[in-house]
Design a protein around this motif. Structure first.
Motif, mmCIF file in Angstrom:
data_model
loop_
_atom_site.group_PDB
_atom_site.id
_atom_site.type_symbol
_atom_site.label_atom_id
_atom_site.label_comp_id
_atom_site.label_asym_id
_atom_site.label_seq_id
_atom_site.Cartn_x
_atom_site.Cartn_y
_atom_site.Cartn_z
ATOM 1 N N GLU A 1 -20.149 3.648 2.540
ATOM 2 C CA GLU A 1 -20.029 2.841 1.336
ATOM 3 C C GLU A 1 -19.456 1.489 1.731
ATOM 4 O OE1 GLU A 1 -17.796 4.809 -1.743
ATOM 5 O OE2 GLU A 1 -18.462 6.789 -1.097
ATOM 6 N N ARG A 2 -19.756 0.485 0.928
ATOM 7 C CA ARG A 2 -19.252 -0.858 1.241
ATOM 8 C C ARG A 2 -18.802 -1.548 -0.040
ATOM 9 N NH1 ARG A 2 -22.566 -5.550 4.596
ATOM 10 N NH2 ARG A 2 -21.049 -7.258 4.307
ATOM 11 N N THR A 3 -17.665 -2.203 0.039
ATOM 12 C CA THR A 3 -17.098 -2.893 -1.115
ATOM 13 C C THR A 3 -16.514 -4.226 -0.680
ATOM 14 O OG1 THR A 3 -16.539 -0.829 -2.259
ATOM 15 C CG2 THR A 3 -15.334 -2.797 -2.927
ATOM 16 N N THR A 4 -16.684 -5.230 -1.517
ATOM 17 C CA THR A 4 -16.053 -6.532 -1.304
ATOM 18 C C THR A 4 -14.850 -6.648 -2.219
ATOM 19 O OG1 THR A 4 -18.161 -7.569 -0.695
ATOM 20 C CG2 THR A 4 -16.388 -9.023 -1.425
ATOM 21 N N ILE A 5 -13.709 -6.962 -1.652
ATOM 22 C CA ILE A 5 -12.484 -7.131 -2.424
ATOM 23 C C ILE A 5 -12.460 -8.559 -2.969
ATOM 24 C CG2 ILE A 5 -9.966 -7.047 -2.411
ATOM 25 C CD1 ILE A 5 -11.344 -4.339 -1.965
ATOM 26 N N PRO A 6 -12.469 -8.721 -4.291
ATOM 27 C CA PRO A 6 -12.532 -10.076 -4.863
ATOM 28 C C PRO A 6 -11.224 -10.838 -4.686
ATOM 29 C CG PRO A 6 -12.220 -8.456 -6.600
ATOM 30 C CD PRO A 6 -12.421 -7.677 -5.336
ATOM 31 N N LEU A 7 -11.333 -12.167 -4.777
ATOM 32 C CA LEU A 7 -10.152 -13.041 -4.760
ATOM 33 C C LEU A 7 -9.292 -12.829 -3.530
ATOM 34 C CD1 LEU A 7 -9.120 -12.605 -8.517
ATOM 35 C CD2 LEU A 7 -10.584 -14.379 -7.530
ATOM 36 N N GLN B 1 0.814 -1.213 0.000
ATOM 37 C CA GLN B 1 0.000 0.000 0.000
ATOM 38 C C GLN B 1 0.855 1.274 0.000
ATOM 39 O OE1 GLN B 1 -1.251 -2.923 1.888
ATOM 40 N NE2 GLN B 1 -2.222 -2.940 -0.129
ATOM 41 N N ILE B 2 1.942 1.278 0.739
ATOM 42 C CA ILE B 2 2.736 2.499 0.884
ATOM 43 C C ILE B 2 3.213 3.039 -0.462
ATOM 44 C CG2 ILE B 2 4.824 3.493 1.899
ATOM 45 C CD1 ILE B 2 4.413 1.500 4.250
ATOM 46 N N PRO B 3 3.835 2.224 -1.327
ATOM 47 C CA PRO B 3 4.295 2.778 -2.610
ATOM 48 C C PRO B 3 3.143 3.253 -3.497
ATOM 49 C CG PRO B 3 5.353 0.668 -2.134
ATOM 50 C CD PRO B 3 4.219 0.811 -1.170
ATOM 51 N N PRO C 1 -3.852 -6.645 -3.672
ATOM 52 C CA PRO C 1 -3.500 -5.248 -3.400
ATOM 53 C C PRO C 1 -3.967 -4.282 -4.470
ATOM 54 C CG PRO C 1 -1.549 -6.509 -4.025
ATOM 55 C CD PRO C 1 -2.651 -7.491 -3.814
ATOM 56 N N LYS C 2 -4.026 -4.709 -5.718
ATOM 57 C CA LYS C 2 -4.454 -3.813 -6.790
ATOM 58 C C LYS C 2 -5.884 -3.340 -6.547
ATOM 59 C CE LYS C 2 -4.630 -3.438 -11.843
ATOM 60 N NZ LYS C 2 -6.052 -3.051 -12.017
ATOM 61 N N ALA C 3 -6.791 -4.268 -6.286
ATOM 62 C CA ALA C 3 -8.189 -3.896 -6.051
ATOM 63 C C ALA C 3 -8.330 -3.102 -4.760
ATOM 64 C CB ALA C 3 -9.059 -5.152 -5.998
ATOM 65 N N PHE C 4 -7.607 -3.508 -3.732
ATOM 66 C CA PHE C 4 -7.664 -2.818 -2.446
ATOM 67 C C PHE C 4 -7.179 -1.378 -2.581
ATOM 68 C CE2 PHE C 4 -5.935 -1.646 1.717
ATOM 69 C CZ PHE C 4 -6.929 -2.073 2.594
ATOM 70 N N ASN C 5 -6.034 -1.186 -3.213
ATOM 71 C CA ASN C 5 -5.466 0.150 -3.347
ATOM 72 C C ASN C 5 -6.337 1.051 -4.215
ATOM 73 O OD1 ASN C 5 -3.326 -0.888 -1.880
ATOM 74 N ND2 ASN C 5 -1.952 -1.087 -3.631
ATOM 75 N N GLU C 6 -6.826 0.508 -5.320
ATOM 76 C CA GLU C 6 -7.658 1.314 -6.218
ATOM 77 C C GLU C 6 -8.936 1.765 -5.528
ATOM 78 O OE1 GLU C 6 -8.223 -1.077 -9.682
ATOM 79 O OE2 GLU C 6 -6.277 -0.526 -10.569
ATOM 80 N N ARG C 7 -9.511 0.897 -4.692
ATOM 81 C CA ARG C 7 -10.746 1.279 -4.001
ATOM 82 C C ARG C 7 -10.468 2.375 -2.982
ATOM 83 N NH1 ARG C 7 -14.463 3.438 -3.286
ATOM 84 N NH2 ARG C 7 -16.518 2.803 -2.527
ATOM 85 N N LEU C 8 -9.363 2.252 -2.265
ATOM 86 C CA LEU C 8 -9.011 3.298 -1.313
ATOM 87 C C LEU C 8 -8.779 4.635 -2.010
ATOM 88 C CD1 LEU C 8 -6.527 1.696 1.264
ATOM 89 C CD2 LEU C 8 -8.942 2.228 1.582
ATOM 90 N N MET C 9 -8.014 4.627 -3.081
ATOM 91 C CA MET C 9 -7.682 5.882 -3.752
ATOM 92 C C MET C 9 -8.920 6.537 -4.353
ATOM 93 S SD MET C 9 -3.852 5.408 -5.377
ATOM 94 C CE MET C 9 -4.119 3.834 -6.171
ATOM 95 N N ARG C 10 -9.837 5.733 -4.855
ATOM 96 C CA ARG C 10 -11.074 6.316 -5.383
ATOM 97 C C ARG C 10 -11.902 6.945 -4.264
ATOM 98 N NH1 ARG C 10 -13.220 2.102 -7.446
ATOM 99 N NH2 ARG C 10 -15.225 1.804 -6.419
ATOM 100 N N PHE C 11 -11.970 6.261 -3.144
ATOM 101 C CA PHE C 11 -12.715 6.784 -1.995
ATOM 102 C C PHE C 11 -12.082 8.068 -1.474
ATOM 103 C CE2 PHE C 11 -13.439 6.587 2.727
ATOM 104 C CZ PHE C 11 -14.797 6.867 2.699
ATOM 105 N N PHE C 12 -10.772 8.066 -1.316
ATOM 106 C CA PHE C 12 -10.082 9.269 -0.832
ATOM 107 C C PHE C 12 -10.269 10.428 -1.813
ATOM 108 C CE2 PHE C 12 -6.669 6.314 1.192
ATOM 109 C CZ PHE C 12 -7.556 5.946 2.172
#
Length: 271
Positions: free
Chosen positions: A240-246, A46-48, A256-267
């Motif tokens: 808001e609620r999201t399920t991270i697939p796989l 997540q950090i990078p 991490p790709k789905a997790f990071n993208e969801r965070l950045m969109r929310f922020f």
């Protein structure tokens, strides 16, 4: 492999404890709060990614590596961890609220910090919260058996039992070396953590929060996390609620790709 500072900075001003953390990026602040048996290294994927757009702060909670408690220490508790992070934010991000993200036990710390200091909270993300909620079905306790194995020196089996219990059977066997090392480094924190196994959060406090809330769950997480998210989803006004697939409980590592993208969109939407 992502680049993160292997030698974290430390902060002691305003604290009676040298809080270790890593920081990267510029912009709105993002505070990442790890869960049980982890430390700031847990956020290596997540950090990078997040620091390309935000200032990311990832501390190791009091008692966790690199200054790990080796015995049952009363200073290792949710309220203390929340107070530590509030003092940390007041120094690192004075006058500027941040996006607070907590995973598992870290979600309990995140919620406690947000309710205690709402002026520091720009948004709140809770990923598979690990705290029990009043009214939930009772869950069998596994932590006492894990602690007995730790006391007997059987760290490998103890860590396997804990990780499999929160993620699903067979997870420990699939984990990579750096993750197993991190978990073993923090094994003795469970000697303190066991005292809060039944510590519930008073949801009437959470109902008063007026910041945006994002709830995240792993598609393959044990059912109890989804049931907890159902309850939390019903109490927040702006959620808001999201399920991270796989992914299971360790969703930020498994996908991490789905997790990071969801965070950045929310922020980005809630900045």
């Amino acid at each position: 492999m992502p680049t993160i500072n292997p030698l974290p900075q430390t902060i002691s001003s305003g604290l009676d404890y040298p809080l270790a953390y890593t920081a990267a990026g510029q912009g709105q602040g993002v505070l990442l709060i790890h869960g049980s048996l982890c430390d700031y290294r847990y956020w290596r994927w997540q950090i990078p990614a997040l620091s390309q757009q935000f200032q990311v702060l990832a501390p190791s909670l009091r008692g966790c590596w690199p200054t790990t408690f080796s015995d049952d220490n009363p200073a290792y508790n949710i309220a203390q961890h929340a107070q530590d992070l509030i003092a940390f934010l007041r120094q690192q991000s004075p006058g500027q609220p941040v996006h607070i993200v907590g995973h598992s036990r870290g979600a309990h710390v995140a919620l406690e910090a947000a309710c205690t200091a709402p002026e520091l909270t720009r948004s709140l993300t809770l990923a598979d919260p690990g705290f029990p909620i009043k009214g939930e079905p009772a869950q069998p306790s596994f932590q006492r058996d894990v602690v007995q194995k730790i006391k007997a020196g059987d760290i490998e089996d103890a860590m396997r039992d804990f990780v499999d219990a929160v993620n699903g059977a067979g997870t420990w066997h699939q984990m990579v070396g750096w993750f197993k090392t991190m978990v073993k480094d923090n094994a003795y924190t469970l000697l303190s953590q066991i005292h809060e196994a039944a510590l519930e959060f008073d949801l009437t406090r959470a109902e008063r929060l007026n910041c945006p809330v994002l709830l995240l769950g792993g598609a393959n997480s044990p059912a109890r996390y989804g049931q907890r998210l159902d309850i939390l989803e019903s109490i927040f006004a702006d959620v808001e609620r999201t399920t991270i697939p796989l992914a299971s409980h360790g969703m930020n590592l498994a996908n991490p790709k789905a997790f990071n993208e969801r965070l950045m969109r929310f922020f980005g939407e809630r900045g």
